[in-house]
Design a protein around this motif. Sequence first.
Motif, PDB file in Angstrom:
ATOM      1  N   UNK A  56     -22.761 -37.088   0.980  1.00 23.68           N
ATOM      2  CA  UNK A  56     -21.400 -37.629   1.007  1.00 23.68           C
ATOM      3  C   UNK A  56     -20.757 -37.422   2.373  1.00 23.68           C
ATOM      4  N   UNK A  57     -20.974 -36.242   2.964  1.00 20.97           N
ATOM      5  CA  UNK A  57     -20.427 -35.973   4.285  1.00 20.97           C
ATOM      6  C   UNK A  57     -20.991 -36.911   5.339  1.00 20.97           C
ATOM      7  N   UNK A  58     -22.283 -37.149   5.278  1.00 19.92           N
ATOM      8  CA  UNK A  58     -22.937 -38.022   6.259  1.00 19.92           C
ATOM      9  C   UNK A  58     -22.452 -39.465   6.107  1.00 19.92           C
ATOM     10  N   UNK A  59     -22.370 -39.945   4.886  1.00 18.66           N
ATOM     11  CA  UNK A  59     -21.933 -41.323   4.652  1.00 18.66           C
ATOM     12  C   UNK A  59     -20.503 -41.532   5.131  1.00 18.66           C
ATOM     13  N   UNK A  60     -19.614 -40.631   4.730  1.00 18.60           N
ATOM     14  CA  UNK A  60     -18.202 -40.798   5.086  1.00 18.60           C
ATOM     15  C   UNK A  60     -17.973 -40.635   6.588  1.00 18.60           C
ATOM     16  N   UNK A  61     -18.636 -39.670   7.194  1.00 19.29           N
ATOM     17  CA  UNK A  61     -18.496 -39.477   8.629  1.00 19.29           C
ATOM     18  C   UNK A  61     -19.013 -40.666   9.416  1.00 19.29           C
ATOM     19  N   UNK A  62     -20.110 -41.244   8.958  1.00 19.28           N
ATOM     20  CA  UNK A  62     -20.671 -42.416   9.647  1.00 19.28           C
ATOM     21  C   UNK A  62     -19.747 -43.618   9.533  1.00 19.28           C
ATOM     22  N   UNK A  63     -19.181 -43.811   8.356  1.00 22.03           N
ATOM     23  CA  UNK A  63     -18.224 -44.914   8.184  1.00 22.03           C
ATOM     24  C   UNK A  63     -17.014 -44.710   9.097  1.00 22.03           C
ATOM     25  N   UNK A  64     -16.551 -43.460   9.221  1.00 18.11           N
ATOM     26  CA  UNK A  64     -15.417 -43.161  10.103  1.00 18.11           C
ATOM     27  C   UNK A  64     -15.745 -43.540  11.543  1.00 18.11           C
ATOM     28  N   UNK A  65     -16.963 -43.247  11.973  1.00 13.90           N
ATOM     29  CA  UNK A  65     -17.373 -43.611  13.327  1.00 13.90           C
ATOM     30  C   UNK A  65     -17.368 -45.114  13.540  1.00 13.90           C
ATOM     31  N   UNK A  66     -17.824 -45.853  12.555  1.00 15.76           N
ATOM     32  CA  UNK A  66     -17.855 -47.315  12.661  1.00 15.76           C
ATOM     33  C   UNK A  66     -16.437 -47.891  12.652  1.00 15.76           C
ATOM     34  N   UNK A  67     -15.569 -47.338  11.808  1.00 17.29           N
ATOM     35  CA  UNK A  67     -14.172 -47.794  11.787  1.00 17.29           C
ATOM     36  C   UNK A  67     -13.499 -47.554  13.137  1.00 17.29           C
ATOM     37  N   UNK A  68     -13.789 -46.408  13.738  1.00 15.85           N
ATOM     38  CA  UNK A  68     -13.236 -46.128  15.053  1.00 15.85           C
ATOM     39  C   UNK A  68     -13.697 -47.135  16.086  1.00 15.85           C
ATOM     40  N   UNK A  69     -14.950 -47.542  15.991  1.00 11.45           N
ATOM     41  CA  UNK A  69     -15.481 -48.533  16.926  1.00 11.45           C
ATOM     42  C   UNK A  69     -14.808 -49.889  16.723  1.00 11.45           C
ATOM     43  N   UNK A  70     -14.582 -50.264  15.477  1.00  9.63           N
ATOM     44  CA  UNK A  70     -13.936 -51.548  15.182  1.00  9.63           C
ATOM     45  C   UNK A  70     -12.515 -51.570  15.746  1.00  9.63           C
ATOM     46  N   UNK A  71     -11.746 -50.519  15.476  1.00 12.48           N
ATOM     47  CA  UNK A  71     -10.370 -50.473  15.981  1.00 12.48           C
ATOM     48  C   UNK A  71     -10.349 -50.440  17.504  1.00 12.48           C
ATOM     49  N   UNK A  72     -11.279 -49.701  18.090  1.00 12.89           N
ATOM     50  CA  UNK A  72     -11.337 -49.597  19.537  1.00 12.89           C
ATOM     51  C   UNK A  72     -11.644 -50.910  20.220  1.00 12.89           C
ATOM     52  N   UNK A  73     -12.351 -51.782  19.537  1.00 12.50           N
ATOM     53  CA  UNK A  73     -12.708 -53.077  20.109  1.00 12.50           C
ATOM     54  C   UNK A  73     -11.665 -54.156  19.852  1.00 12.50           C
ATOM     55  N   UNK A  74     -10.856 -53.997  18.827  1.00 10.22           N
ATOM     56  CA  UNK A  74      -9.928 -55.064  18.463  1.00 10.22           C
ATOM     57  C   UNK A  74      -8.524 -54.866  19.036  1.00 10.22           C
ATOM     58  N   UNK A  75      -8.002 -53.629  18.961  1.00 13.10           N
ATOM     59  CA  UNK A  75      -6.613 -53.443  19.409  1.00 13.10           C
ATOM     60  C   UNK A  75      -6.440 -52.304  20.411  1.00 13.10           C
ATOM     61  N   UNK A  76      -7.527 -51.674  20.836  1.00  9.67           N
ATOM     62  CA  UNK A  76      -7.371 -50.559  21.772  1.00  9.67           C
ATOM     63  C   UNK A  76      -8.276 -50.707  22.986  1.00  9.67           C
ATOM     64  N   UNK A  77      -8.405 -51.922  23.507  1.00  9.35           N
ATOM     65  CA  UNK A  77      -9.263 -52.112  24.676  1.00  9.35           C
ATOM     66  C   UNK A  77      -8.511 -52.711  25.858  1.00  9.35           C
ATOM     67  N   UNK A  78      -7.179 -52.729  25.794  1.00  5.48           N
ATOM     68  CA  UNK A  78      -6.390 -53.234  26.911  1.00  5.48           C
ATOM     69  C   UNK A  78      -5.793 -52.101  27.722  1.00  5.48           C
ATOM     70  N   UNK A  79      -4.834 -52.448  28.572  1.00  2.87           N
ATOM     71  CA  UNK A  79      -4.196 -51.447  29.430  1.00  2.87           C
ATOM     72  C   UNK A  79      -2.693 -51.334  29.188  1.00  2.87           C
TER      73      UNK A  79
END
Length: 301
Positions: free
Chosen positions: A253-276
Amino acid sequence: MSILALITAFGGGAFAAAIGGVPAFIFTGILSIIGAVAGMCGAADASGVLVNYMAFGSFFGPHISFAGAVAGAAYAKKKGVLENGADIVTPLVGLNEPDVLLVGGVFGIIGFLFKTFVIDNLFAGTISPRLVTDGPGITVFCSAILVRLVFGGKLKTSDRVISEGKAFTNVVVMSLCYSLVVAGIYAWAASTGVNEAFAGLYHVLIFGLAAVGLLFACMGHAYAGHHHIWIIAAEAAVQSYAHTQNAFVCLICGVICGTIAGILGDIEGNTINCGTDSHIDNPAFAIFIMTFVVNAIWPAI
């Protein structure tokens, strides 16, 4: 609500803007580690002060300090005294612009009030033990959205949703492996018998370790922030073990949830947090979303 804590939040936001968001967050990590270890060793009073008043209170609580620093940087960019409004490393005191620090203080108060009156009344177990999220995390995210709207800039900064090629593979591998060590340590310790304080403070300790690691990022090294992965892996491991008393279920459960958190962070970082224009924290986004998920599945016992 404490009026003293509210007043202090202005100073916390201004101070964080002065020293930079990431340096302020590193202080959060240091105090989290000391407070967690103190609690695990039986010093409950010292732990409460360090964790609740210092690390997550009006001094270095991310919803106050980090949020204030984010606002200060965005305002400085709009004012034309900072090139990159998403710069959360540079100490803004060096700009010699007092109003930049005052903006940090104002958003420190906004963060305090939002968490106190909105999050603590809706998503802190007051309605249901399954409707709980991370108060500082969701406040940091919502405050950053407000900063983007107030000081200008597009909310969506890219048409790309995830990192491309090996970069995304690296995110997945990193998230899986980082989650594995955090959940694995807890599963191992829990299976041999640990005290209640260790279980209650494990996620605070793990979060602190990840935050302090950002020192390497400030030094210019390719250190990927991963506190969203570690804290979610820790919370999922602790709470799933409390419900199942099974170390292997806890690990999975820890591995699954932590991995999903990492992917969610990547999605947000690419959509609304890549400007200046400003910084909208992708770890905070992943933390508050996945804390909802963890508590919906395994509410705190």
